[in-house]
Design a protein around this motif. Structure first.
Motif, PDB file in Angstrom:
ATOM      1  N   MET A  80       0.842  -1.168   0.000  1.00 13.42           N
ATOM      2  CA  MET A  80       0.000   0.000   0.000  1.00 13.42           C
ATOM      3  C   MET A  80       0.890   1.235   0.000  1.00 13.42           C
ATOM      4  N   ARG A  81       0.489   2.197  -0.783  1.00  9.73           N
ATOM      5  CA  ARG A  81       1.183   3.478  -0.810  1.00  9.73           C
ATOM      6  C   ARG A  81       0.346   4.517  -0.072  1.00  9.73           C
ATOM      7  N   SER A 131      -3.763  10.027   0.822  1.00  8.67           N
ATOM      8  CA  SER A 131      -4.377   9.146  -0.152  1.00  8.67           C
ATOM      9  C   SER A 131      -3.768   7.760   0.016  1.00  8.67           C
ATOM     10  N   SER A 147      -3.351   4.039  -1.754  1.00 18.03           N
ATOM     11  CA  SER A 147      -3.486   3.383  -3.054  1.00 18.03           C
ATOM     12  C   SER A 147      -2.805   2.019  -3.008  1.00 18.03           C
ATOM     13  N   GLY A 148      -3.245   1.166  -3.922  1.00 19.33           N
ATOM     14  CA  GLY A 148      -2.698  -0.177  -3.976  1.00 19.33           C
ATOM     15  C   GLY A 148      -3.430  -1.117  -3.038  1.00 19.33           C
ATOM     16  N   ASP A 160      -8.311   9.770   1.449  1.00 20.65           N
ATOM     17  CA  ASP A 160      -8.879   9.434   0.150  1.00 20.65           C
ATOM     18  C   ASP A 160      -8.611   7.959  -0.153  1.00 20.65           C
ATOM     19  N   GLU A 203      -8.157   4.938  -4.707  1.00 18.27           N
ATOM     20  CA  GLU A 203      -7.215   4.088  -5.431  1.00 18.27           C
ATOM     21  C   GLU A 203      -6.884   2.774  -4.721  1.00 18.27           C
ATOM     22  N   LEU A 204      -7.688   2.403  -3.736  1.00 19.39           N
ATOM     23  CA  LEU A 204      -7.440   1.146  -3.034  1.00 19.39           C
ATOM     24  C   LEU A 204      -7.721  -0.048  -3.941  1.00 19.39           C
ATOM     25  N   GLU A 205      -6.943  -1.089  -3.758  1.00 23.30           N
ATOM     26  CA  GLU A 205      -7.147  -2.340  -4.489  1.00 23.30           C
ATOM     27  C   GLU A 205      -7.304  -3.468  -3.476  1.00 23.30           C
TER      28      GLU A 205
END
Length: 97
Positions: A1-2, A11, A13-14, A43, A46-48
């Motif tokens: 995760m970033r 934010s 993401s990943g 935010d 952009e989560l996966e």
């Protein structure tokens, strides 16, 4: 995760694996502590790989925010993550923008 800084907060993401969760939690708690007595937006657009580990991490963030007297809001919560919270009956505990 970033974890990235944005104009209004952070934010994410990943994805997030079990091996990464402790490091991500520690970094988020540190970033939240720096925002003591302020407002912060997290935010999530952009989560996966949205899973219960991710949901647990959000609740860790809420505890850290409460400790730091930081007003934390989640933005762009993925529907699948919100649905998971709803199944568990905890969706109302997630402050969303």
């Amino acid at each position: 995760m970033r974890i990235s800084k944005t104009e209004h907060g952070l934010s994410l993401s990943g994805g997030l694996s079990l091996d990464e969760v402790d490091g991500a939690r520690a970094r988020l708690e540190q970033e939240i502590a720096l925002q003591a007595n302020a407002a912060l937006v997290l935010d999530l657009a952009e989560l996966e790989g949205r899973n219960s580990v991710m949901l647990s991490l959000l609740f860790c963030c809420l505890r850290a925010a409460e400790k730091a007297s930081c007003e934390l809001r989640f933005d762009q919560v993925p529907q699948s993550l919100f649905d998971m919270a709803r199944v568990g009956g905890v969706e109302s505990l997630l402050p969303m923008s």
